[in-house]
Scaffold this active site. Structure first.
Site, PDB file in Angstrom:
ATOM      1  N   ILE A  89     -13.946  24.359  -1.904  1.00  0.00           N
ATOM      2  CA  ILE A  89     -14.525  23.451  -2.899  1.00  0.00           C
ATOM      3  C   ILE A  89     -13.946  23.837  -4.263  1.00  0.00           C
ATOM      4  CG2 ILE A  89     -16.674  22.739  -4.056  1.00  0.00           C
ATOM      5  CD1 ILE A  89     -16.562  21.783  -1.224  1.00  0.00           C
ATOM      6  N   THR A 148       8.463   6.876  -5.448  1.00  0.00           N
ATOM      7  CA  THR A 148       7.834   5.927  -4.517  1.00  0.00           C
ATOM      8  C   THR A 148       6.914   4.948  -5.250  1.00  0.00           C
ATOM      9  OG1 THR A 148       8.001   7.309  -2.569  1.00  0.00           O
ATOM     10  CG2 THR A 148       6.173   5.765  -2.614  1.00  0.00           C
ATOM     11  N   ASN A 172     -11.774   6.250  -0.490  1.00  0.00           N
ATOM     12  CA  ASN A 172     -12.052   5.765   0.867  1.00  0.00           C
ATOM     13  C   ASN A 172     -12.309   6.941   1.805  1.00  0.00           C
ATOM     14  OD1 ASN A 172     -10.235   2.725   1.527  1.00  0.00           O
ATOM     15  ND2 ASN A 172     -10.947   3.432  -0.433  1.00  0.00           N
ATOM     16  N   LYS A 226      -6.919  15.417   2.404  1.00  0.00           N
ATOM     17  CA  LYS A 226      -7.988  14.857   1.577  1.00  0.00           C
ATOM     18  C   LYS A 226      -9.307  15.518   1.972  1.00  0.00           C
ATOM     19  CE  LYS A 226      -5.093  11.883  -0.300  1.00  0.00           C
ATOM     20  NZ  LYS A 226      -4.485  10.822   0.457  1.00  0.00           N
ATOM     21  N   THR A 251      -5.800   2.036  -7.419  1.00  0.00           N
ATOM     22  CA  THR A 251      -6.898   2.989  -7.345  1.00  0.00           C
ATOM     23  C   THR A 251      -7.731   2.968  -8.622  1.00  0.00           C
ATOM     24  OG1 THR A 251      -7.344   5.372  -7.396  1.00  0.00           O
ATOM     25  CG2 THR A 251      -5.150   4.703  -8.058  1.00  0.00           C
ATOM     26  N   ASP A 252      -8.990   3.386  -8.508  1.00  0.00           N
ATOM     27  CA  ASP A 252      -9.829   3.510  -9.717  1.00  0.00           C
ATOM     28  C   ASP A 252      -9.351   4.655 -10.619  1.00  0.00           C
ATOM     29  OD1 ASP A 252     -10.625   5.649  -8.097  1.00  0.00           O
ATOM     30  OD2 ASP A 252     -12.777   5.233  -8.244  1.00  0.00           O
ATOM     31  N   GLU A 253      -8.485   5.542 -10.080  1.00  0.00           N
ATOM     32  CA  GLU A 253      -8.088   6.722 -10.868  1.00  0.00           C
ATOM     33  C   GLU A 253      -7.272   6.342 -12.097  1.00  0.00           C
ATOM     34  OE1 GLU A 253      -6.977  10.129  -8.510  1.00  0.00           O
ATOM     35  OE2 GLU A 253      -8.020   9.345  -6.764  1.00  0.00           O
ATOM     36  N   LYS A 278       0.475   5.426 -10.495  1.00  0.00           N
ATOM     37  CA  LYS A 278      -0.173   4.194 -10.035  1.00  0.00           C
ATOM     38  C   LYS A 278      -0.411   3.251 -11.217  1.00  0.00           C
ATOM     39  CE  LYS A 278      -1.487   3.197  -6.434  1.00  0.00           C
ATOM     40  NZ  LYS A 278      -0.834   2.534  -5.269  1.00  0.00           N
ATOM     41  N   LEU A 333       0.809  -1.222   0.000  1.00  0.00           N
ATOM     42  CA  LEU A 333       0.000   0.000   0.000  1.00  0.00           C
ATOM     43  C   LEU A 333       0.839   1.268   0.000  1.00  0.00           C
ATOM     44  CD1 LEU A 333      -1.611  -1.994   2.464  1.00  0.00           C
ATOM     45  CD2 LEU A 333      -3.344  -0.428   1.627  1.00  0.00           C
ATOM     46  N   HIS A 346      -8.792  18.347 -13.378  1.00  0.00           N
ATOM     47  CA  HIS A 346      -9.639  17.678 -12.366  1.00  0.00           C
ATOM     48  C   HIS A 346     -10.558  16.623 -13.004  1.00  0.00           C
ATOM     49  CE1 HIS A 346     -12.260  18.622  -8.555  1.00  0.00           C
ATOM     50  NE2 HIS A 346     -11.974  17.340  -8.677  1.00  0.00           N
ATOM     51  N   TYR A 368      -0.360  11.557 -10.283  1.00  0.00           N
ATOM     52  CA  TYR A 368      -0.616  10.476  -9.308  1.00  0.00           C
ATOM     53  C   TYR A 368      -1.139   9.236 -10.014  1.00  0.00           C
ATOM     54  CZ  TYR A 368      -3.362   7.703  -5.974  1.00  0.00           C
ATOM     55  OH  TYR A 368      -3.909   6.663  -5.255  1.00  0.00           O
TER      56      TYR A 368
HETATM   57  P1  NAD Z   1      -1.551   7.519   2.706  1.00  0.00           P
HETATM   58  O1  NAD Z   1      -0.911   8.636   1.975  1.00  0.00           O
HETATM   59  O2  NAD Z   1      -2.477   7.820   3.839  1.00  0.00           O
HETATM   60  O3  NAD Z   1      -0.450   6.525   3.283  1.00  0.00           O
HETATM   61  C1  NAD Z   1       0.673   6.141   2.539  1.00  0.00           C
HETATM   62  C2  NAD Z   1       1.674   5.502   3.501  1.00  0.00           C
HETATM   63  O4  NAD Z   1       2.818   5.099   2.725  1.00  0.00           O
HETATM   64  C3  NAD Z   1       2.186   6.458   4.584  1.00  0.00           C
HETATM   65  O5  NAD Z   1       2.170   5.817   5.838  1.00  0.00           O
HETATM   66  C4  NAD Z   1       3.616   6.787   4.150  1.00  0.00           C
HETATM   67  O6  NAD Z   1       4.478   7.045   5.233  1.00  0.00           O
HETATM   68  C5  NAD Z   1       3.995   5.512   3.397  1.00  0.00           C
HETATM   69  N1  NAD Z   1       5.048   5.770   2.397  1.00  0.00           N
HETATM   70  C6  NAD Z   1       5.048   6.747   1.457  1.00  0.00           C
HETATM   71  N2  NAD Z   1       6.187   6.688   0.739  1.00  0.00           N
HETATM   72  C7  NAD Z   1       6.906   5.641   1.207  1.00  0.00           C
HETATM   73  C8  NAD Z   1       8.163   5.079   0.866  1.00  0.00           C
HETATM   74  N3  NAD Z   1       8.890   5.594  -0.119  1.00  0.00           N
HETATM   75  N4  NAD Z   1       8.579   3.988   1.555  1.00  0.00           N
HETATM   76  C9  NAD Z   1       7.850   3.456   2.549  1.00  0.00           C
HETATM   77  N5  NAD Z   1       6.646   3.979   2.935  1.00  0.00           N
HETATM   78  C10 NAD Z   1       6.186   5.052   2.275  1.00  0.00           C
HETATM   79  O7  NAD Z   1      -2.290   6.660   1.579  1.00  0.00           O
HETATM   80  P2  NAD Z   1      -3.678   5.869   1.633  1.00  0.00           P
HETATM   81  O8  NAD Z   1      -4.764   6.786   1.308  1.00  0.00           O
HETATM   82  O9  NAD Z   1      -3.717   5.059   2.860  1.00  0.00           O
HETATM   83  O10 NAD Z   1      -3.467   4.915   0.363  1.00  0.00           O
HETATM   84  C11 NAD Z   1      -2.833   3.650   0.513  1.00  0.00           C
HETATM   85  C12 NAD Z   1      -2.800   2.952  -0.835  1.00  0.00           C
HETATM   86  O11 NAD Z   1      -4.140   2.776  -1.322  1.00  0.00           O
HETATM   87  C13 NAD Z   1      -2.056   3.737  -1.906  1.00  0.00           C
HETATM   88  O12 NAD Z   1      -1.328   2.815  -2.692  1.00  0.00           O
HETATM   89  C14 NAD Z   1      -3.168   4.403  -2.712  1.00  0.00           C
HETATM   90  O13 NAD Z   1      -2.767   4.595  -4.047  1.00  0.00           O
HETATM   91  C15 NAD Z   1      -4.267   3.362  -2.605  1.00  0.00           C
HETATM   92  N6  NAD Z   1      -5.644   3.872  -2.686  1.00  0.00           N
HETATM   93  C16 NAD Z   1      -6.058   4.908  -1.893  1.00  0.00           C
HETATM   94  C17 NAD Z   1      -7.392   5.331  -1.954  1.00  0.00           C
HETATM   95  C18 NAD Z   1      -7.910   6.442  -1.073  1.00  0.00           C
HETATM   96  O14 NAD Z   1      -9.078   6.831  -1.209  1.00  0.00           O
HETATM   97  N7  NAD Z   1      -7.144   6.950  -0.132  1.00  0.00           N
HETATM   98  C19 NAD Z   1      -8.277   4.722  -2.847  1.00  0.00           C
HETATM   99  C20 NAD Z   1      -7.813   3.658  -3.646  1.00  0.00           C
HETATM  100  C21 NAD Z   1      -6.489   3.241  -3.545  1.00  0.00           C
HETATM  101  P1  TYD Z   2      -9.422  14.040  -2.639  1.00  0.00           P
HETATM  102  O1  TYD Z   2      -9.910  13.741  -1.259  1.00  0.00           O
HETATM  103  O2  TYD Z   2      -8.139  14.770  -2.819  1.00  0.00           O
HETATM  104  O3  TYD Z   2      -9.398  12.643  -3.432  1.00  0.00           O
HETATM  105  P2  TYD Z   2      -9.180  12.358  -5.027  1.00  0.00           P
HETATM  106  O4  TYD Z   2      -8.638  13.570  -5.677  1.00  0.00           O
HETATM  107  O5  TYD Z   2      -8.205  11.238  -4.985  1.00  0.00           O
HETATM  108  O6  TYD Z   2     -10.540  11.961  -5.529  1.00  0.00           O
HETATM  109  O7  TYD Z   2     -10.562  14.865  -3.385  1.00  0.00           O
HETATM  110  C1  TYD Z   2     -11.882  14.371  -3.492  1.00  0.00           C
HETATM  111  C2  TYD Z   2     -12.651  15.357  -4.346  1.00  0.00           C
HETATM  112  O8  TYD Z   2     -12.768  16.597  -3.644  1.00  0.00           O
HETATM  113  C3  TYD Z   2     -11.955  15.680  -5.657  1.00  0.00           C
HETATM  114  O9  TYD Z   2     -12.941  15.856  -6.674  1.00  0.00           O
HETATM  115  C4  TYD Z   2     -11.249  17.007  -5.371  1.00  0.00           C
HETATM  116  C5  TYD Z   2     -12.173  17.678  -4.376  1.00  0.00           C
HETATM  117  N1  TYD Z   2     -11.531  18.568  -3.387  1.00  0.00           N
HETATM  118  C6  TYD Z   2     -12.063  19.842  -3.156  1.00  0.00           C
HETATM  119  O10 TYD Z   2     -13.061  20.252  -3.767  1.00  0.00           O
HETATM  120  N2  TYD Z   2     -11.445  20.638  -2.224  1.00  0.00           N
HETATM  121  C7  TYD Z   2     -10.349  20.228  -1.524  1.00  0.00           C
HETATM  122  O11 TYD Z   2      -9.814  21.022  -0.693  1.00  0.00           O
HETATM  123  C8  TYD Z   2      -9.821  18.912  -1.760  1.00  0.00           C
HETATM  124  C9  TYD Z   2      -8.609  18.424  -1.031  1.00  0.00           C
HETATM  125  C10 TYD Z   2     -10.462  18.112  -2.700  1.00  0.00           C
END
Ligand code: NAD
Ligand code: TYD
Length: 350
Positions: free
Chosen positions: A213, A102, A187, A196, A132-134, A161, A83, A291, A157
């Site tokens: 927003i 990374t 998530n 986020k 990710t779905d992105e 991925k 992850l 966006h 990003y």
């Molecule tokens: P996050 O940014 O909260 O956590 C990432 C973690 O990775 C952190 O603890 C950070 O310290 C660690 N990390 C970063 N660079 C590193 C490195 N070079 N070596 C070792 N550790 C390192 O991310 P998240 O939101 O928990 O996402 C986790 C995974 O799930 C990611 O791969 C992301 O692409 C994927 N994902 C996230 C979401 C979402 O909504 N957040 C959705 C789908 C998939």
């Molecule tokens: P984000 O939580 O960054 O997730 P992702 O870009 O991976 O979907 O953003 C969720 C949505 O909210 C995205 O459409 C961007 C928007 N957004 C705002 O409108 N304002 C903000 O300050 C942030 C961080 C995101």
């Protein structure tokens, strides 16, 4: 059955829930959490399990190939759940190289180490890459992302991925490395770093600060409670066939503005504020560059083949989430001091 599993990124948002689930549910497994503790990593997320005998934390960088190779020699992992990543789209726009390092190079280092460590016998081994779905790009008003939707990443990003996903599948094809991949939607839940949308908005509402927003707030995301993602990861790790990909999503699409209005109502209620107070904080700001308009997952494959469904309604998940952030003020306070302020000023006040 005894197994030693490496979970990378376990101090982050999703990783911390996955580590906690595996440590508690599988006392016979040894769980090694490798995390470099970047700004997004926080060991406080793991305090409930940090003293468990089947849990070990290792600080280290997946970009450091020598370190990763040594780790695989030291531990003889049976599986990897990967992850660790740079995960924030806005940061990828200002610093794409960190994402290449990374997300792409770090993933390749893990693949090389797994291949070398397992080369004599792939039986029972598994490399699980969390994506990710992105990677599928952006949808218009209709349609859903399926597992066979062509990749079309639009941000640095998602491009990083997508690249890492391709490398994982290439290792499966070329070297027969046993792998699975899943691509999940947005998530939400406890432990998410307040860059986020949802934790940032919760924190700002609590402190009566503007809620930024982007654009008109019409972009759509498909939201899933983080525990449901962790449960899907557990199922896929244990039950999926090698080489499979599963999409994971909540059938839960919201425009950003409707989502934030819903959050405002919950927060007014929780904070005993007059209805409408929080909505006044909504502030439209310059849109994110490039966006993506809409993400939406068709999760029918994982539902049909592995019997996974989201366990919570969105209303319940949002209540739980808001309660957690309000009850864990100290967690938020520690994060939003120092470096976070500089990030916030640069992003929203320049
Ligand atoms: P996050 O940014 O909260 O956590 C990432 C973690 O990775 C952190 O603890 C950070 O310290 C660690 N990390 C970063 N660079 C590193 C490195 N070079 N070596 C070792 N550790 C390192 O991310 P998240 O939101 O928990 O996402 C986790 C995974 O799930 C990611 O791969 C992301 O692409 C994927 N994902 C996230 C979401 C979402 O909504 N957040 C959705 C789908 C998939
Ligand atoms: P984000 O939580 O960054 O997730 P992702 O870009 O991976 O979907 O953003 C969720 C949505 O909210 C995205 O459409 C961007 C928007 N957004 C705002 O409108 N304002 C903000 O300050 C942030 C961080 C995101």
């Amino acid at each position: 059955m005894n197994k030693t599993i490496l979970i990378t990124g376990g101090a982050g948002f999703i990783g911390s829930h996955v580590v906690q689930l595996f440590v508690e549910k599988y006392p016979d497994y040894q769980i090694i959490n490798l995390d470099n503790l970047t700004y997004a990593g926080n060991l406080e997320n793991l305090k409930e399990i940090e003293n468990k005998p089947n849990y070990t934390f290792v600080k280290g960088n997946i970009v450091d190939a020598d370190f990763i190779n040594k780790l695989f020699t030291d531990y003889s992992f049976d599986g990897v759940i990967h992850l660790a990543a740079e995960s924030h789209v806005d940061r990828s726009i200002t610093d794409p190289v960190a994402f290449i390092n990374t997300n792409v190079l770090g993933t390749i280092n893990l693949l090389m180490a797994a291949k070398e460590s397992w080369k004599d016998n792939f039986e029972g081994k598994r490399f699980y890459h969390i994506s990710t779905d992105e990677v599928y790009g952006a949808l218009g008003d209709t349609g859903f992302f399926l597992e066979n939707t062509a990749y079309d990443p639009q941000s640095p990003y998602s491009a990083s991925k997508a690249s890492s996903d391709h490398f994982v599948r290439a290792y499966g094809n070329t070297y027969k490395l046993p792998f699975v991949v899943s691509n999940c939607s947005n998530n939400y839940g406890p432990n998410q770093f307040p860059e986020k949308l949802l934790p940032l908005a919760i924190n700002n509402i609590k402190n009566s600060k503007p809620i930024p927003i982007y654009g008109k707030g019409e972009n759509i995301r498909d939201w899933l409670f983080v525990h449901d993602h962790a449960k899907a990861i557990d199922l896929i790790y244990h039950k999926a066939e090698n080489g499979k990909t599963y999409n994971i999503g909540g059938h839960n699409e919201w425009t950003n503005i409707d989502l934030i209005r819903m959050l405002c109502k919950i927060m007014d209620n929780k904070l005993d504020r007059e209805e409408g107070t929080s909505e006044k904080l909504i502030t439209y700001v310059t849109d994110r560059a490039g966006h993506d308009m809409r993400y939406a997952i068709d999760a029918s494959l994982i539902e049909k083949e592995l019997g996974w469904t989201p366990s919570l309604t969105f209303e319940v998940g949002m209540e739980k989430t808001v309660d957690w952030y309000l009850e864990n003020e100290a967690w938020m306070e520690r994060i939003v001091s120092g470096a976070y302020e500089a990030y916030y000023d640069k992003m929203y006040n320049s």
